[in-house]
Structure formats: structure tokens, C-alpha cells
Design an enzyme around this catalytic site. Structure first.
Site, PDB file in Angstrom:
ATOM      1  N   ARG A  98     -15.500  -0.520  -1.767  1.00 23.84           N
ATOM      2  CA  ARG A  98     -14.287  -0.977  -2.448  1.00 23.84           C
ATOM      3  C   ARG A  98     -14.423  -2.450  -2.812  1.00 23.84           C
ATOM      4  NH1 ARG A  98      -8.132  -0.741  -0.048  1.00 23.84           N
ATOM      5  NH2 ARG A  98      -8.975  -2.257   1.468  1.00 23.84           N
TER       6      ARG A  98
ATOM      7  N   ASP B 295       0.062  -0.470   1.329  1.00 27.37           N
ATOM      8  CA  ASP B 295       0.541  -1.225   0.168  1.00 27.37           C
ATOM      9  C   ASP B 295       1.631  -0.465  -0.572  1.00 27.37           C
ATOM     10  OD1 ASP B 295      -0.816  -3.811  -0.165  1.00 27.37           O
ATOM     11  OD2 ASP B 295      -2.632  -2.610  -0.131  1.00 27.37           O
TER      12      ASP B 295
ATOM     13  N   GLU C 123      -1.590   2.854  -4.870  1.00 29.86           N
ATOM     14  CA  GLU C 123      -0.986   2.134  -3.740  1.00 29.86           C
ATOM     15  C   GLU C 123       0.197   1.274  -4.163  1.00 29.86           C
ATOM     16  OE1 GLU C 123      -3.960  -0.325  -1.898  1.00 29.86           O
ATOM     17  OE2 GLU C 123      -5.056  -0.601  -3.768  1.00 29.86           O
TER      18      GLU C 123
ATOM     19  N   ASP D 132     -25.287  -2.405 -10.053  1.00 29.34           N
ATOM     20  CA  ASP D 132     -26.678  -2.831 -10.076  1.00 29.34           C
ATOM     21  C   ASP D 132     -27.254  -2.969  -8.668  1.00 29.34           C
ATOM     22  OD1 ASP D 132     -26.737  -2.821 -12.814  1.00 29.34           O
ATOM     23  OD2 ASP D 132     -26.634  -4.996 -13.058  1.00 29.34           O
TER      24      ASP D 132
ATOM     25  N   HIS E  12     -10.423  -6.561   1.841  1.00 29.73           N
ATOM     26  CA  HIS E  12      -9.791  -7.225   2.977  1.00 29.73           C
ATOM     27  C   HIS E  12     -10.801  -7.578   4.072  1.00 29.73           C
ATOM     28  CE1 HIS E  12      -5.738  -6.602   1.450  1.00 29.73           C
ATOM     29  NE2 HIS E  12      -5.994  -5.324   1.274  1.00 29.73           N
TER      30      HIS E  12
END
Length: 274
Positions: free
Chosen positions: A79, A184, A158, A93, A54
Site C-alpha cells: 500500500r 477511516d 474508506e 518498477d 502509516h
């Protein structure tokens, strides 16, 4: 001296929590700014969550924030916007060691998340260590053999669907922790914006109890101090209690309220949870 890999969030949870241990407190980093990330890294909190679901974060800005935070005594989770094998490969990576994967609604999705973090034959992660910061461009001894040790996987619960199968998700080998997102979750239960609704709190508590029974750490997002304390009392082992952008928004509003005519700054929604 051989280069080393820092301890993972899994290690931090194992060493600092438990029946008598102290839960780990953290905050969101959503600004996309390496300067803000570094400022928060020196705050004394246990962990930071750099968010790309977000927030305006791409690979380059995540890399810059990892570099800014590195060296401070804080654990960093990142996240991604989605539980995607290719994106997870790119994050790993870059040098991301601790992943928080959103919207994991089933054991199969949790298994896919874990597989994305493991090289074959244990998983499906693409091999590019000679090109990657994760292995310090092949300067970390035996990185390919040890890579799984350097990564922790936390999956986010969520949705109402995830709550109903949380025990199955917790049983997936390689899931190091779960993190409950009440916002959520509330929306999926038809209670949009009602994170404090008794049914939502009951669902969160169910996940915390299931995690405790499985011996897996569980965390939760809770900006409201009373709610945070409640979930800690219910067994949460780690918690997010604020965000850089929320602190700046509320702090600037407080300055305006103090020094500018109140009618020019009619308050908007300043809820304590995102």
C-alpha cells in the site's frame, strides 16, 4: 529457462474464492523490517500487506521486504501512502505486483489508479523496464507487452463518499478488487474510533453486497475475530486479521502482565482494530 512472473493476487482470488471457496486471510506488515516480513511470510497465511501509508517504509525498505518474502508461498500486496502516478510507477518498477491504493473516493480516482499501472496507450505508466527489477532488467520475455497481466489493482473504500459511489468504482475496468477500511470510514462518518458502530457495519455490508452483485471480490480489515467472522459471513473474499506490530505489542504486554508487577504496567488502549 525464461524467467516467469508470479501469479497475482487477482489470480489467487479467482482460484481460491467463489461461492464455495475459502476466503483468503492475511496480515499487515508495518514494522519496516525484512526479517519480520520473512518471518510472517512463512506463517501459513495467504497474503501479506506491506504498508507505506502509516508505517516507516520507503522504496529501499519495500524492496528489501519483497526480496525477503520472495520464494515463500504467500501473496504480497503493497500500500503506497497515496494514489499517485509517479509513486505507483516507482513501486511497479521495484517489482510490486499487487497494489492496494488508499483513499479512492470516486470512479475517476479509480480510473487514474488503473491508468498508472498500464503502459501507453492503455495508461500513463512511464517506460523503464531495462532499469527495473519488475522486468528483471529486461530478462522477462515480452514484459512491456505483458506487464498489465502481472499487476493487480485493489482500491480502498474508506470514506462515506466512496461508499455512496461504490457501484461506480466497482464498474471501472481494471479494478480487480475493493478493500474496505472501517477505521477511516468510521472517522468520515463522524464516528471516530467506532469501527463497530451499527452505521459503520452497515456501510461495510453495503460495499460487500455491491461487490458481490458486480462479481468483484471485496475484502475488509477486521482485527476483532467476531467482526471478522461476521464480514466473512457477509461475503468478504479476503480479510486482514492482524499486524506484526500489534502482535508484538500485545505479546510483550502479556509477558509484562505475567512477570512484572501489574501496577507498573497499567494497561493502555488495546483495542482489537487499528
Amino acid at each position: 529457462m525464461p524467467l516467469r512472473i508470479d501469479d497475482t493476487f487477482r489470480d489467487a482470488l479467482a482460484s481460491q474464492t467463489g461461492e464455495t471457496g475459502r476466503p483468503l486471510a492475511g496480515m499487515w506488515i508495518c514494522s519496516g523490517s525484512p526479517l519480520v516480513a520473512e518471518l510472517c511470510a512463512g506463517s501459513g497465511l495467504d497474503w501479506l500487506l506491506v504498508d507505506a501509508e502509516h508505517s516507516p517504509n520507503g522504496l529501499e525498505s519495500i524492496l528489501a521486504q519483497l526480496q525477503a518474502i520472495h520464494g515463500y508461498p504467500v501473496h504480497t500486496l503493497v500500500r503506497p501512502p497515496v494514489n499517485d502516478t509517479v509513486l505507483i510507477k516507482q513501486y511497479l518498477d521495484l517489482g510490486v505486483q499487487n497494489l492496494l491504493l488508499p483513499m479512492v473516493n470516486s470512479a475517476a480516482e479509480a480510473e487514474a489508479a488503473v491508468a498508472a499501472t498500464r503502459y501507453p496507450p492503455q495508461g500513463v505508466r512511464g517506460v523503464g523496464s531495462a532499469l527495473a527489477r519488475a522486468a528483471r532488467w529486461n530478462r522477462v520475455p515480452d514484459y512491456l507487452a505483458r506487464a498489465g497481466e502481472t499487476i493487480s489493482v485493489t482500491v480502498q473504500i474508506e470514506s462515506a463518499a466512496a461508499v455512496t459511489v461504490v457501484e461506480n468504482i466497482l464498474a471501472v475496468d481494471g479494478v480487480d478488487a475493493i478493500f474496505v477500511g472501517p477505521s477511516d470510514l468510521a472517522a468520515s462518518m463522524g464516528l471516530l474510533g467506532q469501527q463497530e458502530h451499527p452505521e459503520v457495519r452497515a456501510a461495510v455490508e453495503h460495499c460487500l453486497a455491491a461487490a458481490k452483485a458486480a462479481g468483484i471480490p471485496a475484502g475488509v480489515n477486521a482485527f476483532n475475530p467476531d467482526t471478522a467472522r461476521h464480514y466473512l459471513d457477509q461475503g468478504a473474499k479476503f480479510i486482514l486479521v492482524g499486524a506484526d506490530v500489534a502482535l508484538l505489542a500485545r505479546g510483550s504486554e502479556a509477558l509484562a502482565a505475567q512477570y512484572v508487577q501489574a501496577e507498573k504496567h497499567a494497561g493502555g488502549d488495546t483495542t482489537a482494530s487499528y
